[in-house]
Write a protein that holds these residues in place. Structure first.
Motif, short mmCIF file in Angstrom:
data_model
loop_
_atom_site.label_atom_id
_atom_site.label_comp_id
_atom_site.label_asym_id
_atom_site.label_seq_id
_atom_site.Cartn_x
_atom_site.Cartn_y
_atom_site.Cartn_z
N MET A 288 0.91 -0.98 0.07
CA MET A 288 -0.25 0.02 -0.03
C MET A 288 1.05 1.08 0.02
N PRO A 289 0.53 1.86 -1.16
CA PRO A 289 0.96 3.37 -1.03
C PRO A 289 1.75 4.65 0.43
N ASN A 290 2.15 4.98 0.64
CA ASN A 290 2.06 6.01 1.48
C ASN A 290 1.75 7.45 1.26
N ILE A 291 1.88 8.04 0.14
CA ILE A 291 1.20 9.00 -0.07
C ILE A 291 -0.03 9.25 -0.68
N LYS A 292 -0.54 10.56 0.16
CA LYS A 292 -2.63 10.37 0.26
C LYS A 292 -2.71 9.97 -1.23
N SER A 293 -2.13 11.30 -1.99
CA SER A 293 -2.57 11.43 -3.21
C SER A 293 -2.63 9.74 -4.51
N VAL A 294 -1.35 9.48 -3.85
CA VAL A 294 -1.01 7.88 -4.93
C VAL A 294 -2.15 7.19 -4.04
N ILE A 295 -2.76 6.97 -2.94
CA ILE A 295 -4.00 6.21 -2.13
C ILE A 295 -5.19 6.36 -3.09
N LYS A 296 -5.42 7.93 -3.07
CA LYS A 296 -6.16 8.46 -3.99
C LYS A 296 -5.89 7.36 -5.44
N ASP A 297 -5.60 7.50 -5.33
CA ASP A 297 -5.26 7.10 -7.05
C ASP A 297 -5.54 5.65 -7.34
N VAL A 298 -4.81 4.80 -6.29
CA VAL A 298 -5.05 3.31 -6.16
C VAL A 298 -6.94 3.39 -5.82
N LYS A 299 -7.41 4.44 -4.68
CA LYS A 299 -8.54 3.74 -4.44
C LYS A 299 -9.50 3.97 -6.00
N ARG A 300 -9.55 5.28 -6.72
CA ARG A 300 -10.40 5.69 -7.70
C ARG A 300 -10.40 4.80 -8.83
N SER A 301 -8.84 4.00 -9.03
CA SER A 301 -8.62 2.84 -10.29
C SER A 301 -9.54 1.69 -9.99
N ARG A 302 -9.00 1.25 -8.77
CA ARG A 302 -10.28 0.24 -7.81
C ARG A 302 -12.16 0.44 -8.85
#
Length: 94
Positions: A1-15
């Motif tokens: 799981m990524p640590n950077i907030k924006s990347v976490i959001k990107d992963v969530k959007r991608s899913r």
């Protein structure tokens, strides 16, 4: 799981997008399967075949407009479906 907030959001959007796309592709497959069975059914009347095929084409077009499938893939699916309809009509009249 990524640590950077924006990347976490990107992963969530991608899913979320993946789930939405999967559902749309599954819907296309279901409608195409229903249309094929109606077309193959010799006892089905022409109105039933027409409405089923038009609903299927509508689902395919919506998926194409949303960018879920490519334009050529949508056209190919619609073309193959229409070929089956035309072949069934020709067989019924012959």
């Amino acid at each position: 799981m990524p640590n950077i907030k924006s990347v976490i959001k990107d992963v969530k959007r991608s899913r979320q997008r993946q789930l939405r796309n999967q559902a749309a592709k599954s819907q296309i497959k279901t409608f195409v399967k229903k249309a094929r069975t109606v077309i193959a059914d010799t006892t089905a009347d022409q109105a039933t075949v027409t409405t089923t095929v038009s609903k299927t084409v509508s689902v395919i077009d919506k998926a194409w407009k949303r960018g879920i499938i490519h334009k050529n893939a949508a056209n190919r699916r619609k073309s193959r479906l229409q070929k089956r309809v035309n072949a069934a009509k020709a067989a019924a009249t012959a």
